[in-house]
Structure formats: structure tokens, C-alpha cells
Design a protein around this motif. Sequence first.
Motif, PDB file in Angstrom:
ATOM      1  N   LEU A 185       0.887  -1.182  -0.020  1.00  0.00           N
ATOM      2  CA  LEU A 185       0.096   0.038   0.003  1.00  0.00           C
ATOM      3  C   LEU A 185       0.792   1.315   0.125  1.00  0.00           C
ATOM      4  O   LEU A 185       1.904   1.518   1.021  1.00  0.00           O
ATOM      5  N   ILE A 186       0.572   1.999  -0.809  1.00  0.00           N
ATOM      6  CA  ILE A 186       1.462   3.358  -1.147  1.00  0.00           C
ATOM      7  C   ILE A 186       0.737   4.593  -0.855  1.00  0.00           C
ATOM      8  O   ILE A 186      -0.413   4.719  -1.209  1.00  0.00           O
ATOM      9  N   ILE A 187       1.060   5.390  -0.023  1.00  0.00           N
ATOM     10  CA  ILE A 187       0.442   6.466   0.641  1.00  0.00           C
ATOM     11  C   ILE A 187       1.000   7.694   0.092  1.00  0.00           C
ATOM     12  O   ILE A 187       1.993   8.076   0.424  1.00  0.00           O
ATOM     13  N   GLY A 188       0.301   8.196  -0.901  1.00  0.00           N
ATOM     14  CA  GLY A 188       1.006   9.345  -1.725  1.00  0.00           C
ATOM     15  C   GLY A 188       1.802   8.909  -3.103  1.00  0.00           C
ATOM     16  O   GLY A 188       2.819   8.437  -3.081  1.00  0.00           O
ATOM     17  N   LEU A 189       0.761   9.290  -4.215  1.00  0.00           N
ATOM     18  CA  LEU A 189       1.374   9.018  -5.303  1.00  0.00           C
ATOM     19  C   LEU A 189       1.949   9.856  -5.976  1.00  0.00           C
ATOM     20  O   LEU A 189       1.469  10.425  -7.240  1.00  0.00           O
ATOM     21  N   GLY A 190       3.283  10.510  -5.560  1.00  0.00           N
ATOM     22  CA  GLY A 190       3.965  11.521  -6.280  1.00  0.00           C
ATOM     23  C   GLY A 190       4.931  10.635  -7.238  1.00  0.00           C
ATOM     24  O   GLY A 190       4.728   9.456  -7.751  1.00  0.00           O
TER      25      GLY A 190
END
Length: 294
Positions: free
Chosen positions: A10-15
Amino acid sequence: MKIKQDTRFLIIGLGLIGGSYAMGLSKAGYSVFAIDQEQEAIDYALEKQMIVKGACTDDEGTVIALIKQADCILFGLYPSAILPWISRYQQYIKSGALLSDVSGVKAAIVPSIQAALRNDLEFIGAHPMAGKEVSSNRFSDPSIFKIANFIITPTEKNSSAAIAFMKEFAHLLGFHHTAILSLQEHDRMIGFLSQLTHIIAVALMNTSDNTHLAEYTGDSFRDLTRIAKINEQLWSELFFLNKPVLLAEIDAFSKALASLRKALAEDDEEKLKELMRLSTKRRKVFDQKQEEHN
């Protein structure tokens, strides 16, 4: 603790970095979820098959559902935003999950994050030394990791299994080299190699109005100011979080610059050449080490 094929990320923040993580992990066959405050970022990631599921932060129900499924949570947030996120959502994280980050500072944030975390969860700091002068996940590209270093910053609260997991993670994404540093070692290193160089680039661009120089500039100016296109919100936060280290590096640079100025002002040709010879010598050593490293 190993990365199994059914490990759910799970990736929090798709920059840029979060998106590049997502793309690289998805290409390797892993299930990747994502949470971002912009629905556009989620939609783009789904469209490009960077993730299999995603949620905007205002969709609380889906956000919680994704958190409950994750085996590894990777924070692509600004450093100051990680602890508030954990305080709000850690009650939903499955027992035994591993958490990590991509932050450019460590000593100012990692201890407080680890202290606030539930005993059945583990947070280990990491820093992918990769990037571009853009921040959107529309520029995501896992190939940026192939020439980059990956730094792991464990503390006494981290297990050998967590360190092994992050080493495998770096290998999986194709990072060129993986290093392990303490929080303090990392911040001293980053203060010189990254933060000071950004300070110099900003200062050089602010020395005068350079708009008219584009017609006849050379490689020197372009190379020195490439990183002057800067995210002021993120980098001001990084500078302040590493303030004592960065101030010391600025002072050291100012002293070196003053030595060059003094030699020039006093027509001390030999001193000026001596400083140039030292610079050349150190750069040759640096190049040699880089070649050995490669």
C-alpha cells in the motif's frame, strides 16, 4: 520476513517516487494499492495499471479497507505528515505489517514514529536517492532506480527481518546499490550531498535575473542549476528538519568560497591554483570510487 509473491503493498502518496514504486512493483507482479489526496492521481494510476486498487483520502471507507489488506505500507508523504497519518489510521493496520518511508530526513521523524507505533507493527526508515525535477505520478518511471542508491536507516527497534525485507525490496526495484546508515549518519550525509547542493543552486539562480541568459548559456550553468526547479513546500520542510546539519554545511561552504575570494582579491595566483588542484584531486578520487562502485 520476506517478500512473498502474495505480499500486498500500500503506497500512501502517489507522487513521483510513490508512483515509480507502484509501477515497478506492479511490473514485478505484486498487488499494489494506493491512497492519495487527489482523485486524478488515483485515476491515472489505475488507467496505467500501476495499481490494482486505489482510494482518494476523502473516501474513508475504501481507505480503511485498503489499509486492512496491506502487508507493507510505504509512505510517499512529506515527512511531517507521516506521524499524523499513523496516529489516525494505525488501528486499522494488520498485525505484523511493515511500514517504511521515502523521506529525505530521518533523525527528526523516525524516533517519534516508532514511539507512537503499536507494538505489533514495525517502521523502518528508507531513502531512495532518486528523483526528477517533477513531482506528479504522470512522470513515474522505475528506471530512475537503476542508477540510484537506496539507503536503509534502521534503529535499535528494528529487526534483522525488516532490514532483510528492505534490502530485498531495493533489489526487486533494481536499485544500483544499497547502504545502511544510522539516522544521524544519513542526515549528515544528506545535508552535504543533497541539501547543500540545492541551497547552492537556489542561491545561484537568485543572484540575478537570469532569464536573458538562456540564449547563450553553456553546460556549466545548466548543470549547476538543474536542481533549482524546486518544490518549495517539501524542501523548506526538509531544510528546517535538518537545520543544525545544513547550517554547518552552509558555513563550511561559505568558508571555502571565502578562501577562493581572498585568493582572487589579493592576486594570489598560487593559492588559487592550489585550491583548484585540490578540487581536481578530490574529484578524480570521487570518479575513481564511482567507477569501482559501478
